[in-house]
Structures are given as structure tokens and as C-alpha cells.
Design an enzyme around this catalytic site. Structure first.
Site, PDB file in Angstrom:
ATOM      1  N   LEU A 378     -58.453  28.383-186.364  1.00 33.12           N
ATOM      2  CA  LEU A 378     -59.022  28.496-185.025  1.00 33.12           C
ATOM      3  C   LEU A 378     -59.636  29.882-184.883  1.00 33.12           C
ATOM      4  O   LEU A 378     -58.946  30.882-185.116  1.00 33.12           O
ATOM      5  CB  LEU A 378     -57.952  28.308-183.940  1.00 33.12           C
ATOM      6  CG  LEU A 378     -57.403  26.913-183.664  1.00 33.12           C
ATOM      7  CD1 LEU A 378     -56.272  27.010-182.640  1.00 33.12           C
ATOM      8  CD2 LEU A 378     -58.501  26.004-183.143  1.00 33.12           C
ATOM      9  N   HIS A 379     -60.905  29.934-184.514  1.00 28.63           N
ATOM     10  CA  HIS A 379     -61.513  31.246-184.278  1.00 28.63           C
ATOM     11  C   HIS A 379     -62.641  31.203-183.258  1.00 28.63           C
ATOM     12  O   HIS A 379     -63.095  32.246-182.810  1.00 28.63           O
ATOM     13  CB  HIS A 379     -62.072  31.821-185.591  1.00 28.63           C
ATOM     14  CG  HIS A 379     -63.367  31.180-186.003  1.00 28.63           C
ATOM     15  ND1 HIS A 379     -63.428  29.942-186.589  1.00 28.63           N
ATOM     16  CD2 HIS A 379     -64.658  31.611-185.898  1.00 28.63           C
ATOM     17  CE1 HIS A 379     -64.688  29.643-186.845  1.00 28.63           C
ATOM     18  NE2 HIS A 379     -65.455  30.624-186.434  1.00 28.63           N
ATOM     19  N   ARG A 380     -63.097  30.016-182.888  1.00 30.44           N
ATOM     20  CA  ARG A 380     -64.271  29.921-182.028  1.00 30.44           C
ATOM     21  C   ARG A 380     -63.937  30.410-180.621  1.00 30.44           C
ATOM     22  O   ARG A 380     -62.899  30.055-180.062  1.00 30.44           O
ATOM     23  CB  ARG A 380     -64.767  28.478-181.988  1.00 30.44           C
ATOM     24  CG  ARG A 380     -66.217  28.350-181.573  1.00 30.44           C
ATOM     25  CD  ARG A 380     -66.803  27.047-182.031  1.00 30.44           C
ATOM     26  NE  ARG A 380     -66.879  26.966-183.481  1.00 30.44           N
ATOM     27  CZ  ARG A 380     -67.792  27.585-184.222  1.00 30.44           C
ATOM     28  NH1 ARG A 380     -68.712  28.334-183.636  1.00 30.44           N
ATOM     29  NH2 ARG A 380     -67.802  27.449-185.529  1.00 30.44           N
ATOM     30  N   ASP A 454     -61.971  24.479-186.213  1.00 27.28           N
ATOM     31  CA  ASP A 454     -63.180  24.558-185.398  1.00 27.28           C
ATOM     32  C   ASP A 454     -64.296  25.259-186.176  1.00 27.28           C
ATOM     33  O   ASP A 454     -65.312  25.657-185.606  1.00 27.28           O
ATOM     34  CB  ASP A 454     -62.921  25.271-184.063  1.00 27.28           C
ATOM     35  CG  ASP A 454     -62.388  26.690-184.240  1.00 27.28           C
ATOM     36  OD1 ASP A 454     -62.336  27.186-185.390  1.00 27.28           O
ATOM     37  OD2 ASP A 454     -62.013  27.314-183.226  1.00 27.28           O
TER      38      ASP A 454
END
Length: 534
Positions: A378-380, A454
Site C-alpha cells: 500500500l502506498h497510493r 495498489d
């Protein structure tokens, strides 16, 4: 900024506020007015900027009221003839702004600015009798119909203003290529191209690292895993915001390109370094090649979407990974001869190092067994910057890890946000680790029962590996991973995530097929095309 098209006013129509926007009409030899409060120097520049933001009625002078018998207005531009000027707020006809006894002014010289755009003219400027543009396929599984580009950034030139051809410098025996990279996904994509360039004696390649991902040990690990040579130049850009980052890269990159003067500047992907490299090359009149062109999510809240569209709009070589990218570029007016469907360089790298990744001991280090865990990334910003979105995602991850181990390499951006989420229960079966080197991460992907992400590139890698992938977004710019691969775009609703995860780990998932030209030879095709174009 609202990108909607502004309707053209009808002749004689005066819209709201039009009087405030009219310039003051004055003969060139009239003495200039001296209104009160006029400033010069720095103070004037400050006032000018303030007026741009405001909406006050005094930001421009009021229109000069004309009176007396009217004459035709003098020509004001290169169009020739007489331009009728009708000021509907006056009770009488308009007259010439020059005294009738003065000689007419000569028409101003026309300076045709050089433009770089080599796009086709808009469809409505095509000659009569030509067939309309064919309808393009839609992809409802990744966000529905594509909106028309006219409501977004304009990427087509004005009719009659084609971009001139930019030729490589004459008299050189070797083609000079400068590749600009800066983030970890860039390293994976540039590695096979650099490897192919090094086998060509008729190419001189230069590698520029912007420093966008400035974690020294992690960058070093990626370069070592991918057998990349040390960069010829490292710009060491460590700006905070995305805007400052792009600006600083451009400032530091320009003298580098001026010194090397390459025949072609090559950028990959859609990160800020990609955009900065593309804009700098465009401003300097250098030919630009974009690898992974044409991908579109049609989601303008994604920073990467802006980077992709702008980079493609100034590129001379657009190398695509899937047919949908070709269709997107055609829809935006790109000439067919600039588009090259070559395959996927990220899959080149995956196939080259997949066997070596099996030697990684990361599974033992983390205490997990093949197919006995799920992999999460997850990084968005849309997922991690808001606690309203991040907390429900953590709730469903907590539910999943209660049934099976979850390995979570935590992006620095995500780690900062996790520290701000309070009151969340501990998860004993969740393995939080720092970002991993490339070979370790490939080993985790290849042995996971399911990948939740993501990211964009992971959707492609899991398709090539045949691993179920759940994309925690509402759209994807890589629809081939859905139509032919193992990827499904499921959004961020916890119930939907858990339901699809149960299907994936339960074996109720399509096997998928390897997309066309994802055969490990994309870099060879790219280099061959660049050499043929010189």
C-alpha cells in the site's frame, strides 16, 4: 483547474463581466496615462501577481469610450481585411482609434514560433470524404468508458502547425542516448534496456539518476540485484513536494544534457523523474523516447496520470506494452508512426532474474511457507493519506491475517501514516518489513497465495507469474492484466476485499494468459527501433 472546454461566444454576444476584460483602446502616439498608485520595479511585479489571483473590477483599465462618427477599425493582425469592432455597451457606432488624418499603421510582423508537436490535426479538420475515427473498445472492468480527451489536457496541435522533425546530430558514428531514472520502478524497467545498449558498439549510453528515491542502501541493492552500472551522474535531488522535486530535477538536469548533448533522451514509467526528464528534453529540443507510453487510468486525482499524459504529449518515440495503450494514444491524436508496440520491459527483467530470485532466503527469514501467506503493498495517497480510507483497510487486513499470514513491506509514506492511526489492535500474524530488494520481493510474489496491492507494476508481474492479484483501487491503467491476466480491480470496500481474497486463496481464480509480446524481448525491440531512427 477546470479542463472543460469553454464554449465560443456568439458574434455580438457580451458575457458576464466582459467589460472588465476589455483592454483600453489607445493610439500608439498618445501620451501614456498616469493613473494614481502605479508602481514600478519589484513592487509593480508584486501587484501584477496579486491582480492575477483577484477578481476585483480595477485589475485592468476601463474601456476607452469612443464617440463621434465611426470609421472602420484598422487591421490589428496578420489575418488581413478589416476587423469589425462592436462595443455593445455604447449607444453609437465605433470609430477608428487613429485620427483620420494620420497614415495607416503597417501590419505587425508575424513571428511563427517553433512548435515541437508532431500530432495529427483534430478530426474535424480532416478533408471531406474521409471516414470518421473508428470506435474504440471500452474497458468497463477498469473504470468504465474513457472520457473524451477534450475535457482533459489538450494534447493535439493547432491545425497547420506541425512540430518540426528533430534529427540526431550529423557526423557522429555512435548514437548517444541518455537515460533518466530516479525511482525503484524505474530501475526495474531500465535494466534490460541498459543491458541491451551495452551490447551495441554503435551506441554510447549515459545513465542519470535523479535521486528521487534517495534511500542509499535500497538504491544500491536494486542496482546490484539488477546488475545496473553505477550512474554516470547522480543529481541528488531530495526535494519535499512533488512540484519542488520536478523543478529541482529540471534545473540540475539541464546542464547535464547540455554537456552530453544526446541524440535521444530516454525516460521510463510515470514517476516525477519521468516527467522532469521529458520536459527538460522538450525544452532543449532533444528527441524523447518514452517507455511504457499510453497507459491511462482516466483518474486525474492520480499524480502518475498527469505525468503520463504530459510525457506522451512531447515524446517522439512512444513504446507501448499493450493494445489499449495504442488506442489511447490514437484517441489523443498521436501519429501512428510514433507509436511502437514492443512489449513490457518489466517482464523482461522478471524473466531474466526469476531463477536467481529462487535463491533468496526471504521466506525463511520471515518464517512463512510457499502459498501459506498473502503479500500486501500500500502506498497510493488515495489509500494511505486519509485515515477514513486507511482504517477500513487495516480492519480487513486484520481479518485476513487472523486466517493466514500477511507479509507487508511498508513504503516510507505508508509507515508515516500508520504511526498516526491510533487505537488499532495488534496483529500477531502480520509481518511488517522494510522495503525489500528486487530479488527478495520477486521471491515473495512468486510464492504468495494472493497479492493485494495498489501498485501498477505489481499487477503486471503477478500476471506474468500466474499469481492472483487484488488491486485495491477503483481503476487500473493496465487493463490487459484484467482481460487476460490474473488481476481483478476490486476497490477498497472491506467486504469486497475479503470476499475476493477468500476466492483467490480457495483456488477459485482464473489462471490467466501471458499477454502478447510479454516474451522477455521488449528491450531488444526498443533498441533496434532507436537505432533505425537515427
Amino acid at each position: 483547474m477546470d479542463r472543460r472546454a469553454v464554449p465560443r461566444a456568439r458574434e455580438g454576444h457580451r458575457g458576464p463581466g466582459s467589460r472588465d476584460r476589455l483592454p483600453r483602446l489607445r493610439a500608439p502616439d498618445d501620451p501614456p496615462p498616469e493613473p494614481p498608485g502605479v508602481r514600478q520595479g519589484p513592487a509593480a511585479r508584486q501587484d501584477r501577481h496579486r491582480r492575477r489571483r483577484g477578481h476585483g473590477g480595477d485589475r485592468v483599465p476601463r474601456p476607452h469610450l469612443l464617440g463621434g462618427a465611426g470609421d472602420d477599425v484598422e487591421p490589428r493582425g496578420p489575418l488581413g481585411g478589416r476587423l469589425p469592432l462592436r462595443l455593445e455597451h455604447l449607444p453609437h457606432r465605433s470609430r477608428s482609434v487613429r485620427h483620420p488624418g494620420r497614415p495607416p499603421l503597417p501590419a505587425p510582423r508575424v513571428h511563427h514560433q517553433r512548435t515541437r508537436d508532431r500530432r495529427v490535426s483534430p478530426f474535424h479538420h480532416h478533408r471531406a470524404g474521409t471516414s470518421p475515427a473508428p470506435a474504440l473498445r471500452q474497458y468497463p472492468q477498469h473504470g468504465g468508458q474513457a472520457p473524451p480527451p477534450a475535457r482533459r489536457l489538450p494534447v493535439r496541435p493547432r491545425p497547420g502547425h506541425p512540430r518540426p522533425e528533430r534529427r540526431p546530430h550529423p557526423g557522429r558514428s555512435a548514437l548517444k542516448i541518455t537515460a533518466v531514472v530516479g525511482a525503484r520502478p524505474n530501475f526495474v524497467k531500465i535494466a534490460p534496456i541498459v543491458a541491451e545498449l551495452r551490447t551495441r558498439p554503435d551506441v554510447t549510453a549515459t545513465l542519470v539518476h535523479t535521486g528521487q528515491h534517495y534511500d542509499g542502501p535500497m538504491s544500491d541493492a536494486f542496482f546490484a540485484n539488477l546488475e545496473l552500472p553505477d550512474p554516470d551522474v547522480n543529481l541528488h535531488v531530495q526535494a519535499g513536494s512533488a512540484t519542488a522535486q520536478v523543478a529541482e530535477i529540471m534545473l540540475r538536469l539541464e546542464p547535464v544534457l547540455a554537456a552530453f548533448r544526446p541524440d535521444i533522451v530516454l525516460v521510463v514509467g510515470d514517476v516525477n523523474s519521468t516527467l522532469a526528464g521529458a520536459l527538460t528534453a522538450a525544452k532543449m529540443g532533444l528527441r524523447l523516447a518514452h517507455v511504457e507510453a499510453g497507459l491511462r487510468s482516466f483518474d486525474w486525482t492520480m499524480p502518475e496520470e498527469i505525468n503520463r499524459v504530459i510525457t506522451d504529449s512531447v515524446a517522439d518515440f512512444l513504446f507501448t506494452t499493450e493494445p489499449a495503450a495504442n488506442e489511447n494514444l490514437a484517441r489523443e491524436g498521436v501519429r501512428p508512426e510514433l507509436i511502437h508496440f514492443v512489449g513490457n520491459v518489466m517482464i523482461d527483467t522478471l524473466f531474466r532474474y526469476k531463477a536467481r530470485a529462487r535463491e533468496s532466503s526471504i521466506l525463511t527469514t520471515l518464517g512463512v511457507e510457499p502459498r501459506g501467506y498473502s503479500l500486501l503493498t500500500l502506498h497510493r495517497p488515495s489509500n494511505v493519506d486519509s485515515e477514513e480510507t486507511l482504517r477500513p483497510l487495516l480492519d480487513v487486513i486484520s481479518r485476513i491475517q487472523s486466517e493466514s499470514a500477511v507479509v507487508f513491506p511498508v513504503h516510507p509514506r505508508t509507515r508515516r501514516q500508520l504511526e498516526r492511526v491510533n487505537g488499532h489492535p495488534a496483529m500477531a500474524n502480520l509481518r511488517l518489513v522494510d522495503p525489500l530488494p528486487y530479488l527478495d520481493f520477486v521471491q515473495l510474489m512468486a510464492n504468495a497465495s494472493c497479492v493485494l496491492t495498489d501498485s501498477g507494476g505489481i499487477q503486471e508481474e503477478t500476471t506474468a507469474l500466474g499469481i492472483p492479484c487484488l488491486t485495491l483501487r477503483k481503476n487500473t491503467e493496465r487493463p490487459i492484466t484484467v482481460s487476460r491476466g490474473t488481476n481483478r480491480v476490486i476497490g477498497v470496500e472491506p467486504a469486497a476485499i475479503y470476499e475476493h481474497w477468500r476466492q483467490a486463496v480457495g483456488g477459485q481464480w482464473p489462471a490467466g494468459q501471458l499477454p502478447e509480446l510479454w516474451d522477455g524481448k521488449a528491450a531488444q525491440r526498443i533498441v533496434r527501433i532507436l537505432l533505425e531512427a537515427r
